[in-house]
Structures are given as structure tokens and as C-alpha cells.
Design a protein around this motif. Structure first.
Motif, PDB file in Angstrom:
ATOM      1  N   ASN A  48       0.846  -1.200   0.000  1.00  0.00           N
ATOM      2  CA  ASN A  48       0.000   0.000   0.000  1.00  0.00           C
ATOM      3  C   ASN A  48       0.881   1.249   0.000  1.00  0.00           C
ATOM      4  N   ASP A  49       0.844   2.115   0.985  1.00  0.00           N
ATOM      5  CA  ASP A  49       1.450   3.450   0.887  1.00  0.00           C
ATOM      6  C   ASP A  49       2.906   3.436   0.418  1.00  0.00           C
ATOM      7  N   PRO A  50       3.280   4.396  -0.457  1.00  0.00           N
ATOM      8  CA  PRO A  50       4.704   4.654  -0.668  1.00  0.00           C
ATOM      9  C   PRO A  50       5.288   5.278   0.587  1.00  0.00           C
ATOM     10  N   PHE A  64       7.997   1.163   0.452  1.00  0.00           N
ATOM     11  CA  PHE A  64       6.542   1.031   0.399  1.00  0.00           C
ATOM     12  C   PHE A  64       6.062   0.047   1.457  1.00  0.00           C
ATOM     13  N   GLN A  65       4.838   0.280   1.943  1.00  0.00           N
ATOM     14  CA  GLN A  65       4.203  -0.630   2.875  1.00  0.00           C
ATOM     15  C   GLN A  65       4.062  -2.001   2.207  1.00  0.00           C
ATOM     16  N   TYR A  66       4.500  -3.046   2.909  1.00  0.00           N
ATOM     17  CA  TYR A  66       4.651  -4.346   2.249  1.00  0.00           C
ATOM     18  C   TYR A  66       4.441  -5.476   3.256  1.00  0.00           C
ATOM     19  N   ASN A  67       3.702  -6.490   2.831  1.00  0.00           N
ATOM     20  CA  ASN A  67       3.569  -7.724   3.603  1.00  0.00           C
ATOM     21  C   ASN A  67       4.421  -8.789   2.929  1.00  0.00           C
ATOM     22  N   HIS A  75       1.608  -7.752   8.825  1.00  0.00           N
ATOM     23  CA  HIS A  75       3.071  -7.863   8.971  1.00  0.00           C
ATOM     24  C   HIS A  75       3.772  -6.685   8.280  1.00  0.00           C
ATOM     25  N   MET A  76       3.246  -5.489   8.441  1.00  0.00           N
ATOM     26  CA  MET A  76       3.718  -4.371   7.628  1.00  0.00           C
ATOM     27  C   MET A  76       5.196  -4.084   7.865  1.00  0.00           C
ATOM     28  N   SER A  77       5.899  -4.042   6.720  1.00  0.00           N
ATOM     29  CA  SER A  77       7.332  -3.797   6.654  1.00  0.00           C
ATOM     30  C   SER A  77       7.564  -2.814   5.520  1.00  0.00           C
ATOM     31  N   TRP A  78       8.812  -2.396   5.349  1.00  0.00           N
ATOM     32  CA  TRP A  78       9.127  -1.521   4.220  1.00  0.00           C
ATOM     33  C   TRP A  78       9.759  -2.336   3.097  1.00  0.00           C
ATOM     34  N   GLY A  79       9.008  -2.475   1.976  1.00  0.00           N
ATOM     35  CA  GLY A  79       9.611  -2.971   0.759  1.00  0.00           C
ATOM     36  C   GLY A  79      10.501  -1.890   0.166  1.00  0.00           C
ATOM     37  N   GLU A  98       9.156  -5.907   9.937  1.00  0.00           N
ATOM     38  CA  GLU A  98       8.448  -5.958  11.212  1.00  0.00           C
ATOM     39  C   GLU A  98       9.353  -6.636  12.242  1.00  0.00           C
ATOM     40  N   HIS A  99       9.340  -6.117  13.476  1.00  0.00           N
ATOM     41  CA  HIS A  99      10.200  -6.731  14.495  1.00  0.00           C
ATOM     42  C   HIS A  99       9.628  -6.449  15.883  1.00  0.00           C
ATOM     43  N   ASP A 100       9.881  -7.343  16.802  1.00  0.00           N
ATOM     44  CA  ASP A 100       9.507  -7.167  18.214  1.00  0.00           C
ATOM     45  C   ASP A 100       8.054  -6.719  18.379  1.00  0.00           C
ATOM     46  N   ASN A 101       7.159  -7.364  17.643  1.00  0.00           N
ATOM     47  CA  ASN A 101       5.724  -7.068  17.724  1.00  0.00           C
ATOM     48  C   ASN A 101       5.388  -5.653  17.265  1.00  0.00           C
ATOM     49  N   THR A 102       6.300  -5.035  16.495  1.00  0.00           N
ATOM     50  CA  THR A 102       6.075  -3.690  15.976  1.00  0.00           C
ATOM     51  C   THR A 102       6.061  -3.719  14.456  1.00  0.00           C
ATOM     52  N   MET A 103       4.938  -3.294  13.869  1.00  0.00           N
ATOM     53  CA  MET A 103       4.883  -3.154  12.427  1.00  0.00           C
ATOM     54  C   MET A 103       5.449  -1.795  12.028  1.00  0.00           C
ATOM     55  N   ILE A 104       6.000  -1.732  10.816  1.00  0.00           N
ATOM     56  CA  ILE A 104       6.670  -0.532  10.320  1.00  0.00           C
ATOM     57  C   ILE A 104       5.695   0.206   9.425  1.00  0.00           C
ATOM     58  N   PHE A 105       5.102   1.266   9.952  1.00  0.00           N
ATOM     59  CA  PHE A 105       4.115   2.031   9.199  1.00  0.00           C
ATOM     60  C   PHE A 105       4.797   3.145   8.394  1.00  0.00           C
TER      61      PHE A 105
END
Length: 507
Positions: A48-50, A64-67, A75-79, A98-105
Motif C-alpha cells: 500500500n502506501d509509498p 513502500f508498505q509491504y507484507n 506484517h507491515m514492513s518496508w519494501g 516488522e520486528h519485536d511485535n512492531t509493524m513498520i508504518f
């Protein structure tokens, strides 16, 4: 380039009927039926979002927002992808997982040229400022965090002092960070979604932040405010420079679901002040499918700001009929502004010219002739059309793009209603009750009736009235063999002049 005059007609409709050359060989992984050919999409999985758009050492970076694990949100991470021309993208491994129960928005990447953060080891480096979304025992917590890359964005390390900004809120996200060359500090615009506010902070080192001011509530407040972007638009010719504050709205946008409004005015280093001139508030995109667009940091001084967004809508993003990927980006576009008798307006110009191939001149005049529809001559996307309708006397005029006799989209001006619109109600696959739509934008009668249209395998991007109207809509046609008609189909004739280009695949 080959230029051919086209004068084909269909029952009072000027019809552009073209046959394409054989498609060049390309990576088979990027040749699925709805795979965009001039827009970035990841090889697989959800996006989703750039995020973190930045130019650094000759490369444009698109995060970009990436699973990494599937084609649904989670599982949002940065592609990560890089380009040297904003069009041909090379996808790299996940940048910030994503790490330590924290998604990367969503967030920004800046070039720390003076090592203000103390995180660079040899000269400058890239620093990401992003929202961490954490599930705690007390509920959701959104905070602002840092990560640093010392190798041109390929590898990232979390700052051990995270978070750097924490208001102990569930909704506090999407930092837009840039360097203020006058005040010599960093400025952050970050959203308080439920309060409909954009809060500004300053920092000397990207680690400690001081609150400056709030903007809002104002404009449209029918949904959450998110994805802010504070953009300085330099002067052109004798015009003054101006600031744009772009704010995402989800849900509640005029076309339904997610959309983005902008405010034009001035930023004095501490506060944003909206102009009192007409047009100082508008919509970045009047279609349903351009959300969380952000601008690039680090551009050369002589380059106009560049904006790029996510081409989808939260109403149906999880239902898009694509595989093995789901989600794509808009075309990048240069932004400037218009100040005329009608007031102010943001202006957008799509970056697409390097992809142009075979070229046709368009010179069409509607007249009573027999139908040519169904003659077998077709045009396959991607392609670009630029038309100028002059001073038409017909109240409704524009283009129809057919995939067969039952399925088409209509892109047109309606001077009676003072609207520019895209009608996709008959476009093909209706993936959701919210999908069949006629999106519309207000016309300004003193601005030209021009149209730039970029058609890809699953999208239509339109820019009208000197780029002051942008409208992006997904479409899922039943066939890639398209026929194009200029209308109206009866009554008074309509004239148009322009060009059409076949576009080369970026893959």
C-alpha cells in the motif's frame, strides 16, 4: 518517431483505431493480465502506501508498505525499489522488516548531509523516520522511530533509543520530515488522525523533537487525517513560491473511501497558514485510486517536486483481482501551482515521456458516417493520449474506451454540470459494490479543455485543465484489445487535436 494522421469516424464519433506492433519480450513474471506495464508493482504480495521517497547518490528510492508473507494487509514492513529515471524500478529485498511485535508504518527518509543525527560514520547517510505500530498489553501504541542506512539504503539498523517521539496514543502516525535550510533544523509534519490535526515539530538531530504548532481541524474532516506531506513549491518565472500541505482522508473522501485534500499557503518555519485566495483548498486526486501520495526528499535544486501515490482505495484494496501481487503505485508527477483569474490550484504533470514509442497525430472532426466499431483494429495498453478540445460547442465531449460492445469507460467534460468525469460503471469486473463509479471534479470555465490520459492494463490516469485536475481510477477490462472513440455521436461537430503514443513496458 512515425507520425500518422488519423481521421476515422463512427456515427458522429471520431474514432481512433490503431494496430500495435508486436509486444517486446519481457520478464514473464511481470506479464499477468492486469499487471501494470508503466506503473510500479512488487513482484508478489501486498503493498500500500509509498514510504521514504528520496533521491540519493544518483538513485531514486521507493520504499513502500509491504507484507512479505502474503497478498493481504498485515506484517507491515518496508519494501524497497530503486530507479535512475523514476520509471524503471528494480525491486530489492525488504528494507525494514516488522520486528519485536512492531509493524513498520508510513514515514520519511532524509539525507543527513551534515550528520546532525550522529548516526553517520563517513560523511552523510540515510535516516528513516517512521511510525512504529505496536500491540501492547494496554492496546495499540503508535510512536515515531528512527533507522539508519550507511550503504545507500540496502541495509538498515534500528536506532537503540527508539521511540524518539511518543505521545502514548493509539493514533499518531505518518511523519513527513524535511530539512529547513533557513532555520537549520529538521521539520516534521505528523498526523493526529482522530483530532483532524497535523502537528509540526522541529529537531536539531532527528532524535529530540520540540512541538511547534497544529494545523486543523479545517477542510474535510469526515474521516481520519493521515499521510501528511509538507511540500515547498519553488517559484517559476516571476511567480512567488508557495507551500502545499497534503492530507489523506480515510474514509469519507468525496468519491467514497480514501482520498487526499491539499491546502496551499505559507509555512513560516513554525506554522502553516492557508491562503485566503480561492482554490487554496482542493483535492490532490479526484479519482478513487490515488492515496497517501508523498514527495521525494533530496531532489536536485533545479528539479520540480515529485509526487507519487498508492493506486487503490481502502474500500476494496483487499479484493483487487490480481495475483501474485496486490497493489501498485501511480505514475510519478511533477507538481507546481497555477495562479490565475479563477484562483489557486495545484498542478500535476505525469512523468512518462521517456517511455514513448510509436507516435500518431490526432486530427478528428465528428461527422455522419457509417459505424467502424468492430472492424478488428485495436490498441493495447499501455498508451498515452494528449488532446486539446479547443472551444467546443457541445455540452458533453470526451473519449470512450471500449474493450467490447458491453464494456467501456468514459472520460469526458460536462460543461452543463461543470464537471470533468471518469465513468467506469461499465468497465468490466465489478469487484465490490463500491467499485462501479462515476468520479467527478469541478470544471473551471476559464481554463483550457485539454486532456492527458495514460491507460495501463488495469488503470486510467487523467490530467485535465492544465494539470489542475488529476483523476486516477482502477479498471479491470474484459480484454486488452481496446478501441477509442472521441464523442459526441450526434448533433454539432466537435474538433480535437493532439497526439497518441504507444508506451514501452518498464519491465
Amino acid at each position: 518517431m512515425v507520425k500518422t494522421s488519423l481521421r476515422l469516424f463512427i456515427r458522429c464519433i471520431a474514432t481512433l483505431v490503431l494496430s500495435v506492433l508486436p509486444v517486446a519480450a519481457q520478464n514473464p513474471d511481470y506479464d499477468q493480465p492486469y499487471r501494470p506495464q508503466v506503473h510500479f508493482s512488487p513482484e508478489e504480495h501486498w503493498t500500500n502506501d509509498p514510504n521514504g521517497l528520496v533521491f540519493y547518490q544518483g538513485e531514486y528510492h521507493l520504499f513502500f508498505q509491504y507484507n512479505p508473507f502474503g497478498d493481504q494487509w498485515g506484517h507491515m514492513s518496508w519494501g524497497h525499489a530503486v530507479s535512475t529515471d523514476l520509471l524503471h524500478w528494480h525491486e530489492l529485498p525488504v528494507a525494514i522488516p516488522e520486528h519485536d511485535n512492531t509493524m513498520i508504518f508510513t514515514g520519511s527518509v532524509v539525507v543527513d548531509r551534515q550528520n546532525t543525527s550522529g548516526l553517520c560514520t563517513h560523511g552523510d547517510c540515510l535516516v528513516a523516520i517512521y511510525t512504529g505500530h505496536t500491540q501492547t498489553s494496554e492496546g495499540i501504541r503508535q510512536t515515531q522511530n528512527l533507522a539508519v542506512s550507511l550503504d545507500k539504503g540496502r541495509n538498515w539498523a534500528q536506532y537503540p533509543g527508539n521511540p524518539v517521539l511518543d505521545l502514548h496514543l493509539a493514533d499518531f502516525r505518518d511523519p513527513s520530515v524535511s530539512w529547513d535550510p533557513i532555520a537549520h533544523h529538521w521539520v516534521m509534519a505528523v498526523s493526529l488522525p482522530k483530532e483532524h490535526k497535523i502537528r509540526f515539530y522541529s529537531s536539531a538531530d532527528l532524535k529530540q523533537w520540540t512541538q511547534l504548532s497544529d494545523f486543523g481541524p479545517t477542510g474535510d474532516v469526515n474521516g481520519d487525517w493521515e499521510c501528511p506531506d509538507l511540500i515547498h513549491i519553488p517559484s517559476s518565472n516571476s511567480a512567488k513560491s508557495i507551500w502545499a500541505l497534503k492530507v489523506g482522508l480515510n474514509p469519507g473522501a468525496p468519491q467514497g473511501g480514501s482520498g487526499e485534500q491539499y491546502f496551499l499557503g505559507d509555512f513560516d518555519g513554525k506554522s502553516f497558514h492557508q491562503s485566503r485566495l480561492r482554490g487554496s483548498q482542493g483535492w490532490t486526486n479526484y479519482g478513487k485510486d490515488d492515496y497517501c501520495a508523498i514527495s521525494f526528499n533530496g531532489l536536485p535544486k533545479d528539479q520540480k517536486p515529485v509526487l507519487l501515490g498508492w493506486m487503490s482505495n481502502w474500500q476494496y484494496a483487499a479484493k483487487i483481482p490480481t495475483t501474485p501481487w496486490r497493489g501498485q503505485m501511480s505514475l510519478p508527477r511533477h507538481i507546481s501551482y497555477v495562479s490565475d483569474a479563477a484562483g489557486l490550484a495545484l498542478k500535476q504533470e505525469p512523468i512518462v515521456a521517456p517511455l514513448r514509442g510509436k507516435n500518431y497525430e490526432i486530427s478528428a472532426l465528428s461527422t455522419n458516417t457509417s459505424t467502424l466499431y468492430g472492424s478488428g483494429h485495436t490498441l493495447q495498453p499501455p498508451f498515452e493520449i494528449r488532446l486539446n478540445f479547443g472551444h467546443p460547442v457541445e455540452p458533453i465531449f470526451g473519449l470512450k474506451i471500449f474493450s467490447d460492445q458491453q464494456h467501456w469507460i468514459e472520460v469526458a467534460f460536462d460543461t452543463n454540470k461543470k464537471e470533468f468525469y471518469i465513468d467506469r460503471t461499465h468497465s468490466g469486473a465489478a469487484i465490490s459494490p463500491d467499485f462501479p463509479t462515476r468520479t467527478k471534479a469541478p470544471l473551471v470555465t476559464t481554463r483550457p479543455y485539454d486532456l492527458t490520459l495514460i491507460v495501463d492494463r488495469s488503470s486510467v490516469e487523467a490530467f485535465a485543465q492544465d494539470g489542475t485536475i488529476a483523476m486516477t481510477d482502477l479498471v479491470f477490462p474484459v480484454s486488452n484489445n481496446l478501441q477509442i472513440q472521441i464523442f459526441p455521436d450526434d448533433a454539432k461537430p466537435i474538433q480535437s487535436e493532439g497526439q497518441l503514443w504507444e508506451l514501452k513496458s518498464i519491465w
